[in-house]
Design a protein around this motif. Structure first.
Motif, PDB file in Angstrom:
ATOM      1  N   ILE A  47       0.942  -1.241  -0.102  1.00 60.72           N
ATOM      2  CA  ILE A  47       0.121   0.025   0.053  1.00 60.72           C
ATOM      3  C   ILE A  47       0.934   1.315   0.040  1.00 60.72           C
ATOM      4  O   ILE A  47       0.584   2.192  -0.631  1.00 60.72           O
ATOM      5  CB  ILE A  47      -0.804   0.038   1.231  1.00 60.72           C
ATOM      6  CG1 ILE A  47      -1.961  -1.144   1.214  1.00 60.72           C
ATOM      7  CG2 ILE A  47      -1.745   1.223   1.416  1.00 60.72           C
ATOM      8  CD1 ILE A  47      -2.893  -1.213   2.313  1.00 60.72           C
ATOM      9  N   SER A  51       1.067   4.131  -3.091  1.00 55.45           N
ATOM     10  CA  SER A  51       0.579   5.319  -2.731  1.00 55.45           C
ATOM     11  C   SER A  51       2.184   6.327  -2.756  1.00 55.45           C
ATOM     12  O   SER A  51       1.679   7.469  -3.204  1.00 55.45           O
ATOM     13  CB  SER A  51       0.194   5.432  -1.600  1.00 55.45           C
ATOM     14  OG  SER A  51       0.868   5.166  -0.298  1.00 55.45           O
ATOM     15  N   ASN A 120      -0.021  11.288   1.084  1.00 58.57           N
ATOM     16  CA  ASN A 120      -0.732  10.144   0.155  1.00 58.57           C
ATOM     17  C   ASN A 120      -0.439   8.803   0.984  1.00 58.57           C
ATOM     18  O   ASN A 120      -1.335   8.226   1.024  1.00 58.57           O
ATOM     19  CB  ASN A 120       0.070  10.058  -0.960  1.00 58.57           C
ATOM     20  CG  ASN A 120      -1.027   9.849  -2.351  1.00 58.57           C
ATOM     21  OD1 ASN A 120      -2.143  10.022  -1.948  1.00 58.57           O
ATOM     22  ND2 ASN A 120      -0.523   8.949  -2.972  1.00 58.57           N
ATOM     23  N   ALA A 124      -3.533   6.657   2.353  1.00 54.02           N
ATOM     24  CA  ALA A 124      -3.957   5.464   1.768  1.00 54.02           C
ATOM     25  C   ALA A 124      -3.920   4.440   2.746  1.00 54.02           C
ATOM     26  O   ALA A 124      -4.649   3.276   2.691  1.00 54.02           O
ATOM     27  CB  ALA A 124      -2.743   5.092   0.793  1.00 54.02           C
ATOM     28  N   ARG A 127      -6.961   4.674   4.970  1.00 53.98           N
ATOM     29  CA  ARG A 127      -7.970   4.217   4.402  1.00 53.98           C
ATOM     30  C   ARG A 127      -8.361   2.849   4.061  1.00 53.98           C
ATOM     31  O   ARG A 127      -9.420   2.170   4.344  1.00 53.98           O
ATOM     32  CB  ARG A 127      -7.978   4.916   3.059  1.00 53.98           C
ATOM     33  CG  ARG A 127      -9.754   4.729   2.307  1.00 53.98           C
ATOM     34  CD  ARG A 127      -9.561   5.581   1.151  1.00 53.98           C
ATOM     35  NE  ARG A 127      -8.380   5.808   0.285  1.00 53.98           N
ATOM     36  CZ  ARG A 127      -7.680   5.140  -0.571  1.00 53.98           C
ATOM     37  NH1 ARG A 127      -8.386   3.911  -0.895  1.00 53.98           N
ATOM     38  NH2 ARG A 127      -6.771   5.202  -1.046  1.00 53.98           N
ATOM     39  N   MET A 128      -7.332   2.203   3.569  1.00 53.98           N
ATOM     40  CA  MET A 128      -7.245   0.880   3.019  1.00 53.98           C
ATOM     41  C   MET A 128      -7.168  -0.151   4.306  1.00 53.98           C
ATOM     42  O   MET A 128      -7.719  -1.378   4.076  1.00 53.98           O
ATOM     43  CB  MET A 128      -6.029   0.484   1.980  1.00 53.98           C
ATOM     44  CG  MET A 128      -6.589   1.246   0.966  1.00 53.98           C
ATOM     45  SD  MET A 128      -5.127   1.509  -0.396  1.00 53.98           S
ATOM     46  CE  MET A 128      -5.556  -0.226  -1.190  1.00 53.98           C
TER      47      MET A 128
END
Length: 159
Positions: A47, A51, A120, A124, A127-128
């Motif tokens: 991730i 990102s 960023n 990411a 959120r993920m």
């Protein structure tokens, strides 16, 4: 006031009962109480790698040695690109810490790129993976210079 002594088996039974929702079964129990989710470090590394690469101004990730090894590995038949090259993470139950080695493009302000990468990556991962990112440390290992046009080689003295 009399204290009651409990045995180890009674203590273990009490702890087990505390973990089991009492009188709540089926749809009454929220999904968050029906198991545990663990996220592997390698998942968070991917991730972070993806990102970070999305940010304009990032040429590549990794130190010089890891980039060279990665280039060789990618050229070998069946070799795969390592998305997590240059990324190191520590993942706990609720938090993650990230260390990144990056190469930036020449001419782009490094501090701006680092700020954008940090933002960023945090967005990411949170959120993920649902983890709180406590820090993102960025080491700029190199600056990628624009490709210079190959000058014509001077003719040799011998034909």
């Amino acid at each position: 006031m009399a204290e009651t002594a409990t045995t180890r088996s009674e203590q273990a039974e009490t702890r087990q009962q505390a973990r089991v929702p009492q009188g709540r079964t089926g749809t009454d129990v929220p999904a968050t109480e029906r198991g545990r989710t663990s996220i592997a470090d390698s998942v968070v590394e991917k991730i972070v790698g993806m990102s970070a690469r999305e940010v304009p101004g990032i040429h590549s990730l990794g130190s010089g040695a890891s980039r060279a090894l990665g280039a060789v590995r990618e050229r070998v038949p069946g070799g795969q690109r390592n998305i997590a090259r240059g990324v190191k993470v520590e993942v706990g139950e609720r938090q993650a810490a990230v260390d990144l080695n990056v190469v930036v493009e020449y001419g782009i302000p490094i501090m701006d790129v680092a700020r954008d990468v940090r933002s960023n990556v945090i967005s990411a991962v949170e959120r993920m993976a649902g983890l709180d990112v406590v820090e993102v440390n960025i080491a700029v290992d190199d600056v990628h210079l624009p490709e210079e046009e190959e000058e014509e080689a001077p003719e040799g003295r011998v034909e």
